[in-house]
Write an enzyme that holds these catalytic residues in place. Structure first.
Site, PDB file in Angstrom:
ATOM      1  N   HIS A 240       0.892  -1.129   0.020  1.00 40.96           N
ATOM      2  CA  HIS A 240       0.184   0.191  -0.027  1.00 40.96           C
ATOM      3  C   HIS A 240       0.965   1.320  -0.112  1.00 40.96           C
ATOM      4  O   HIS A 240       1.974   1.386   0.920  1.00 40.96           O
ATOM      5  CB  HIS A 240      -0.702  -0.010   1.101  1.00 40.96           C
ATOM      6  CG  HIS A 240      -2.014   1.075   1.371  1.00 40.96           C
ATOM      7  ND1 HIS A 240      -1.822   2.304   1.510  1.00 40.96           N
ATOM      8  CD2 HIS A 240      -3.291   1.019   1.037  1.00 40.96           C
ATOM      9  CE1 HIS A 240      -2.768   3.000   1.510  1.00 40.96           C
ATOM     10  NE2 HIS A 240      -3.804   2.182   1.157  1.00 40.96           N
ATOM     11  N   CYS A 278      -3.544   2.478  -4.673  1.00 47.35           N
ATOM     12  CA  CYS A 278      -4.217   3.307  -3.735  1.00 47.35           C
ATOM     13  C   CYS A 278      -4.396   4.851  -4.341  1.00 47.35           C
ATOM     14  O   CYS A 278      -3.420   5.557  -4.195  1.00 47.35           O
ATOM     15  CB  CYS A 278      -4.072   3.166  -2.216  1.00 47.35           C
ATOM     16  SG  CYS A 278      -5.045   4.269  -1.450  1.00 47.35           S
ATOM     17  N   HIS A 305      -7.502   0.456  -4.818  1.00 48.97           N
ATOM     18  CA  HIS A 305      -8.240   1.347  -3.987  1.00 48.97           C
ATOM     19  C   HIS A 305      -8.883   2.515  -4.747  1.00 48.97           C
ATOM     20  O   HIS A 305      -8.094   3.428  -5.290  1.00 48.97           O
ATOM     21  CB  HIS A 305      -7.684   1.738  -2.915  1.00 48.97           C
ATOM     22  CG  HIS A 305      -7.261   0.524  -1.901  1.00 48.97           C
ATOM     23  ND1 HIS A 305      -6.604   1.091  -0.662  1.00 48.97           N
ATOM     24  CD2 HIS A 305      -7.493  -0.527  -1.754  1.00 48.97           C
ATOM     25  CE1 HIS A 305      -6.551  -0.015   0.108  1.00 48.97           C
ATOM     26  NE2 HIS A 305      -6.966  -1.145  -0.691  1.00 48.97           N
ATOM     27  N   ASP A 348     -12.610   3.129  -1.409  1.00 44.74           N
ATOM     28  CA  ASP A 348     -12.004   3.298  -0.073  1.00 44.74           C
ATOM     29  C   ASP A 348     -12.719   4.769   0.409  1.00 44.74           C
ATOM     30  O   ASP A 348     -13.017   5.752  -0.345  1.00 44.74           O
ATOM     31  CB  ASP A 348     -10.637   3.745  -0.583  1.00 44.74           C
ATOM     32  CG  ASP A 348      -9.647   3.627   0.639  1.00 44.74           C
ATOM     33  OD1 ASP A 348     -10.105   3.021   1.864  1.00 44.74           O
ATOM     34  OD2 ASP A 348      -8.452   4.049   0.623  1.00 44.74           O
ATOM     35  N   HIS A 349     -12.633   4.684   1.964  1.00 43.40           N
ATOM     36  CA  HIS A 349     -13.225   5.996   2.587  1.00 43.40           C
ATOM     37  C   HIS A 349     -14.639   6.457   1.859  1.00 43.40           C
ATOM     38  O   HIS A 349     -14.473   6.861   0.670  1.00 43.40           O
ATOM     39  CB  HIS A 349     -12.235   7.026   2.497  1.00 43.40           C
ATOM     40  CG  HIS A 349     -10.786   6.511   3.180  1.00 43.40           C
ATOM     41  ND1 HIS A 349      -9.773   7.251   2.837  1.00 43.40           N
ATOM     42  CD2 HIS A 349     -10.706   5.326   3.700  1.00 43.40           C
ATOM     43  CE1 HIS A 349      -8.717   6.653   3.730  1.00 43.40           C
ATOM     44  NE2 HIS A 349      -9.333   5.488   4.110  1.00 43.40           N
ATOM     45  N   TYR A 365     -14.728   4.449   7.144  1.00 48.21           N
ATOM     46  CA  TYR A 365     -15.502   3.304   6.867  1.00 48.21           C
ATOM     47  C   TYR A 365     -16.914   3.330   7.137  1.00 48.21           C
ATOM     48  O   TYR A 365     -17.540   2.282   7.807  1.00 48.21           O
ATOM     49  CB  TYR A 365     -14.734   1.940   7.195  1.00 48.21           C
ATOM     50  CG  TYR A 365     -13.412   1.986   6.642  1.00 48.21           C
ATOM     51  CD1 TYR A 365     -13.129   1.201   5.431  1.00 48.21           C
ATOM     52  CD2 TYR A 365     -12.306   2.581   7.173  1.00 48.21           C
ATOM     53  CE1 TYR A 365     -11.979   1.223   4.566  1.00 48.21           C
ATOM     54  CE2 TYR A 365     -10.875   2.595   6.586  1.00 48.21           C
ATOM     55  CZ  TYR A 365     -10.755   1.849   5.207  1.00 48.21           C
ATOM     56  OH  TYR A 365      -9.638   1.958   4.515  1.00 48.21           O
TER      57      TYR A 365
HETATM   58  C1  DNO Z   1      -6.780   3.416   5.811  1.00 48.17           C
HETATM   59  C2  DNO Z   1      -6.032   2.263   4.843  1.00 48.17           C
HETATM   60  C3  DNO Z   1      -4.718   1.928   5.086  1.00 48.17           C
HETATM   61  C4  DNO Z   1      -4.466   0.671   4.883  1.00 48.17           C
HETATM   62  C5  DNO Z   1      -3.243  -0.079   5.025  1.00 48.17           C
HETATM   63  C6  DNO Z   1      -2.803  -1.287   4.437  1.00 48.17           C
HETATM   64  O1  DNO Z   1      -7.838   3.674   5.338  1.00 48.17           O
HETATM   65  O2  DNO Z   1      -6.052   2.726   3.437  1.00 48.17           O
HETATM   66  O3  DNO Z   1      -4.660   1.952   6.537  1.00 48.17           O
HETATM   67  O4  DNO Z   1      -5.091  -0.403   5.044  1.00 48.17           O
HETATM   68  O5  DNO Z   1      -1.936   0.925   5.176  1.00 48.17           O
HETATM   69  O6  DNO Z   1      -1.766  -1.922   4.965  1.00 48.17           O
END
Ligand code: DNO
Length: 395
Positions: A240, A278, A305, A348-349, A365
């Protein structure tokens, strides 16, 4: 792409039954109750896999199998911790789980200073305020030499903030930066710890002699050690990127830009050494052209992501709507939708909206916020597939 969702296990207020109803196909999760550095037992993995399967879903991605700090700073226990990491991978491999997300950010994973930044429409989102972060570094952590890492105009604002900040403001900042955002993802510091700042300083001190090139060497060492078990089972490790993608708190960060990723993929040139693309994290770095990075690294991307940010000239950034911001998700969907059909993607988010408030969701989340984002991305995917079908019709 396969539509996946980050789910925090049976204690998550969002159930697999709910996820099935909103078009989720695969689950991203971890054995969150197992402390960092302990082996994930095969029976626990199988139990989780089968539980997910009983809802007609698949356990698509492990996020994360955390890498202990000792491995990152090359402490004396490094080799035995790597052995345990390999044992967990072996057990995942036997259970048929093939995608493992991890990160190599020292001490602190993702960083935000405000988890409830209100927007005019009544929703709220995550925010990073550069001055508040500098204040945390210089006035709360009191990191020696911290001032030299910030421009004069930021330090001036930090001084102003110091005149008005109350004890409650300081505690809220500590809670946000090193407890709430970190507790559920990396386990270094949890809600139970009553001296988070002291613990945090201790962790920072471990990196006094670890610069960028040492951290790179430690990552390479780790990856080389885990590649054989990954190759045996066809597991793709996917790192990531740093969030935000630049150096913080005097710590090196080595997955922040195209050059870093190029280095990492070449340093261990093995298909099992892959990337979590990401888009949100990468987009928070003004140096990054996210679309060209996706084009360049798509073949080594094992997990996507999708989210976006807006970066302001003063160094602050905000989570942008999934249809806007610097990450250009529509273009990214055009790129990744052409890759293998089961390439896992999760939105994501999401914002806090509608019924999300007071549900105790982990920051970022939410249910409705992420469902809304998933629907937006689902629409993009459908449009892109339509474009692809039309263009092949024409051929
Ligand atoms: C937060 C996430 C990160 C991710 C880690 C993966 O929302 O994108 O915490 O899960 O860095 O290891």
């Amino acid at each position: 792409m396969e539509k996946t969702w980050r789910w925090f296990g049976k204690r998550d207020g969002i159930t697999l039954d709910m996820l099935r109803q909103i078009g989720v196909q695969g689950i991203v999760t971890a054995l969150h109750d197992i402390p960092n550095g302990e082996v994930w037992p095969e029976d626990r993995i199988v139990e989780m896999r089968d539980y997910i399967a009983s809802y007609g879903l698949r356990w698509s991605v492990v996020e994360s199998l955390p890498v202990c700090e000792e491995i990152k700073y090359a402490g004396s226990e490094r080799d035995s911790l790597i052995e345990r990491y390999i044992a967990s991978l072996e057990n995942l491999g036997k259970a048929g789980i093939r995608t493992v997300c991890y990160n190599f950010m020292p001490v602190i994973d993702w960083i935000r200073t405000d988890l409830n930044h209100s927007l005019p429409d009544g929703t709220s989102t995550l925010y990073f305020d550069y001055v508040k972060f500098a204040y945390f570094d210089c006035r709360i952590l009191e990191r020696p030499g911290a001032e030299k890492d910030y421009p004069a105009e930021i330090l001036e604002k930090v001084n102003k903030m110091a005149l008005t900040a109350t004890e409650a403001d300081r505690l809220a900042l500590i809670d946000t930066i090193i407890v709430k955002t970190q507790g559920f993802v990396n386990g270094n510091i949890s809600e139970k710890d009553n001296e988070p700042v002291r613990l945090f300083r201790q962790l920072l001190s471990k990196y006094e002699n670890v610069d960028r090139s040492a951290l790179r060497a430690n990552l390479k060492y780790f990856l080389e050690a885990v590649m054989p078990v990954c190759n045996k089972y066809g597991i793709r490790m996917c790192i990531h990127p740093d969030d935000p993608p630049y150096q913080v708190l005097g710590l090196p960060r080595i997955v922040s830009c195209a050059e870093d990723i190029e280095w990492l993929l070449n340093a261990v040139d093995n298909p099992s050494n892959g990337l979590t693309f990401c888009a949100g994290s990468l987009s928070a770095g003004p140096q990054n052209d996210v679309v060209s990075m996706a084009e360049r690294f798509k073949d080594r991307t094992a997990f996507v992501h999708l989210r976006s940010t807006q970066v302001f000239p003063d160094g602050n950034f905000i989570e942008a709507p999934h249809t806007g911001g610097r990450a250009h998700l529509i273009e990214l969907v055009r790129i990744f939708e052409r890759m293998e059909p089961d390439l896992p993607m999760r939105v994501d988010h999401g914002r806090l909206m509608l019924d999300d408030r007071d549900k105790g969701y982990n920051p970022g989340y939410s249910f409705h916020g992420r469902m809304y984002a998933l629907a937006q991305v689902d629409g993009m995917m459908a449009a892109v597939r339509n474009e692809m079908e039309n263009s092949s019709d024409r051929r």
